[in-house]
Design a protein around this motif. Sequence first.
Motif, PDB file in Angstrom:
ATOM      1  N   ILE A  68      47.621  47.024  30.806  1.00 55.17           N
ATOM      2  CA  ILE A  68      47.910  47.897  31.942  1.00 55.17           C
ATOM      3  C   ILE A  68      47.462  47.271  33.255  1.00 55.17           C
ATOM      4  O   ILE A  68      48.270  46.968  34.109  1.00 55.17           O
ATOM      5  CB  ILE A  68      47.246  49.283  31.765  1.00 55.17           C
ATOM      6  CG1 ILE A  68      47.689  49.922  30.454  1.00 55.17           C
ATOM      7  CG2 ILE A  68      47.549  50.189  32.939  1.00 55.17           C
ATOM      8  CD1 ILE A  68      49.165  50.158  30.324  1.00 55.17           C
ATOM      9  N   ASN A  69      46.174  47.086  33.411  1.00 59.21           N
ATOM     10  CA  ASN A  69      45.634  46.593  34.673  1.00 59.21           C
ATOM     11  C   ASN A  69      44.161  46.285  34.482  1.00 59.21           C
ATOM     12  O   ASN A  69      43.635  46.396  33.379  1.00 59.21           O
ATOM     13  CB  ASN A  69      45.827  47.637  35.774  1.00 59.21           C
ATOM     14  CG  ASN A  69      45.945  47.012  37.148  1.00 59.21           C
ATOM     15  OD1 ASN A  69      45.586  45.856  37.348  1.00 59.21           O
ATOM     16  ND2 ASN A  69      46.454  47.768  38.100  1.00 59.21           N
ATOM     17  N   GLN A  70      43.488  45.941  35.580  1.00 57.49           N
ATOM     18  CA  GLN A  70      42.045  45.711  35.571  1.00 57.49           C
ATOM     19  C   GLN A  70      41.380  46.632  36.584  1.00 57.49           C
ATOM     20  O   GLN A  70      42.007  47.060  37.552  1.00 57.49           O
ATOM     21  CB  GLN A  70      41.719  44.262  35.924  1.00 57.49           C
ATOM     22  CG  GLN A  70      42.154  43.280  34.871  1.00 57.49           C
ATOM     23  CD  GLN A  70      41.692  41.873  35.206  1.00 57.49           C
ATOM     24  OE1 GLN A  70      41.420  41.549  36.360  1.00 57.49           O
ATOM     25  NE2 GLN A  70      41.595  41.042  34.198  1.00 57.49           N
ATOM     26  N   THR A  71      40.101  46.898  36.345  1.00 61.48           N
ATOM     27  CA  THR A  71      39.364  47.759  37.267  1.00 61.48           C
ATOM     28  C   THR A  71      39.164  47.057  38.608  1.00 61.48           C
ATOM     29  O   THR A  71      39.074  45.834  38.678  1.00 61.48           O
ATOM     30  CB  THR A  71      37.984  48.138  36.690  1.00 61.48           C
ATOM     31  OG1 THR A  71      37.258  46.944  36.382  1.00 61.48           O
ATOM     32  CG2 THR A  71      38.130  48.998  35.440  1.00 61.48           C
ATOM     33  N   ASP A  72      39.074  47.876  39.661  1.00 60.71           N
ATOM     34  CA  ASP A  72      38.813  47.345  40.995  1.00 60.71           C
ATOM     35  C   ASP A  72      37.302  47.203  41.189  1.00 60.71           C
ATOM     36  O   ASP A  72      36.531  47.362  40.251  1.00 60.71           O
ATOM     37  CB  ASP A  72      39.459  48.220  42.073  1.00 60.71           C
ATOM     38  CG  ASP A  72      38.957  49.659  42.052  1.00 60.71           C
ATOM     39  OD1 ASP A  72      37.899  49.936  41.443  1.00 60.71           O
ATOM     40  OD2 ASP A  72      39.619  50.523  42.654  1.00 60.71           O
ATOM     41  N   ARG A  73      36.876  46.943  42.404  1.00 56.38           N
ATOM     42  CA  ARG A  73      35.441  46.711  42.642  1.00 56.38           C
ATOM     43  C   ARG A  73      34.588  47.962  42.432  1.00 56.38           C
ATOM     44  O   ARG A  73      33.384  47.887  42.332  1.00 56.38           O
ATOM     45  CB  ARG A  73      35.206  46.129  44.026  1.00 56.38           C
ATOM     46  CG  ARG A  73      35.533  47.061  45.157  1.00 56.38           C
ATOM     47  CD  ARG A  73      35.288  46.375  46.456  1.00 56.38           C
ATOM     48  NE  ARG A  73      35.533  47.292  47.554  1.00 56.38           N
ATOM     49  CZ  ARG A  73      35.172  47.062  48.778  1.00 56.38           C
ATOM     50  NH1 ARG A  73      34.538  45.954  49.076  1.00 56.38           N
ATOM     51  NH2 ARG A  73      35.429  47.926  49.716  1.00 56.38           N
ATOM     52  N   TRP A  74      35.220  49.138  42.373  1.00 56.85           N
ATOM     53  CA  TRP A  74      34.501  50.377  42.106  1.00 56.85           C
ATOM     54  C   TRP A  74      34.554  50.747  40.625  1.00 56.85           C
ATOM     55  O   TRP A  74      34.148  51.831  40.238  1.00 56.85           O
ATOM     56  CB  TRP A  74      35.068  51.522  42.945  1.00 56.85           C
ATOM     57  CG  TRP A  74      34.887  51.300  44.410  1.00 56.85           C
ATOM     58  CD1 TRP A  74      33.751  51.481  45.134  1.00 56.85           C
ATOM     59  CD2 TRP A  74      35.855  50.817  45.322  1.00 56.85           C
ATOM     60  NE1 TRP A  74      33.959  51.139  46.440  1.00 56.85           N
ATOM     61  CE2 TRP A  74      35.253  50.727  46.586  1.00 56.85           C
ATOM     62  CE3 TRP A  74      37.193  50.439  45.202  1.00 56.85           C
ATOM     63  CZ2 TRP A  74      35.930  50.280  47.712  1.00 56.85           C
ATOM     64  CZ3 TRP A  74      37.861  49.994  46.326  1.00 56.85           C
ATOM     65  CH2 TRP A  74      37.225  49.917  47.551  1.00 56.85           C
TER      66      TRP A  74
END
Length: 119
Positions: A68-74
């Motif tokens: 799906i995707n990767q987590t952002d900096r938060w």
Amino acid sequence: MKKWVRNLLKGTSLSTALFIFQACYGMPPGYDPMEIGLVFQVVDADDNQPLEGVGLKARIKGGEWEEINQTDRWGVVTYIDLDEESADFQFSAENYKVKDTSLTDLSSRSILIKMQKTE
């Protein structure tokens, strides 16, 4: 001095045009930002600090895993495809144990995931 005033007026004109565009062509009727999907926040299990770059995979009805995707900096990642009643999710990151989560109720919109470091 004249150049400064001219630049100020250009910036104001652009801001006005953008405001009018948003007012006329803004969000579609019935749009609810809370219905965009599942929002996962991934944190370290020891110190509750957000984890950036954690990969999310989803599997519907025992099918193939889909990245799906990767987590952002938060530590936040969103899963949008809510056409099904249940799904399996897998979170993986370097130096952390893979975290598998099965959800049978996709009505919850915000889910906290705690990942353990590998030993």
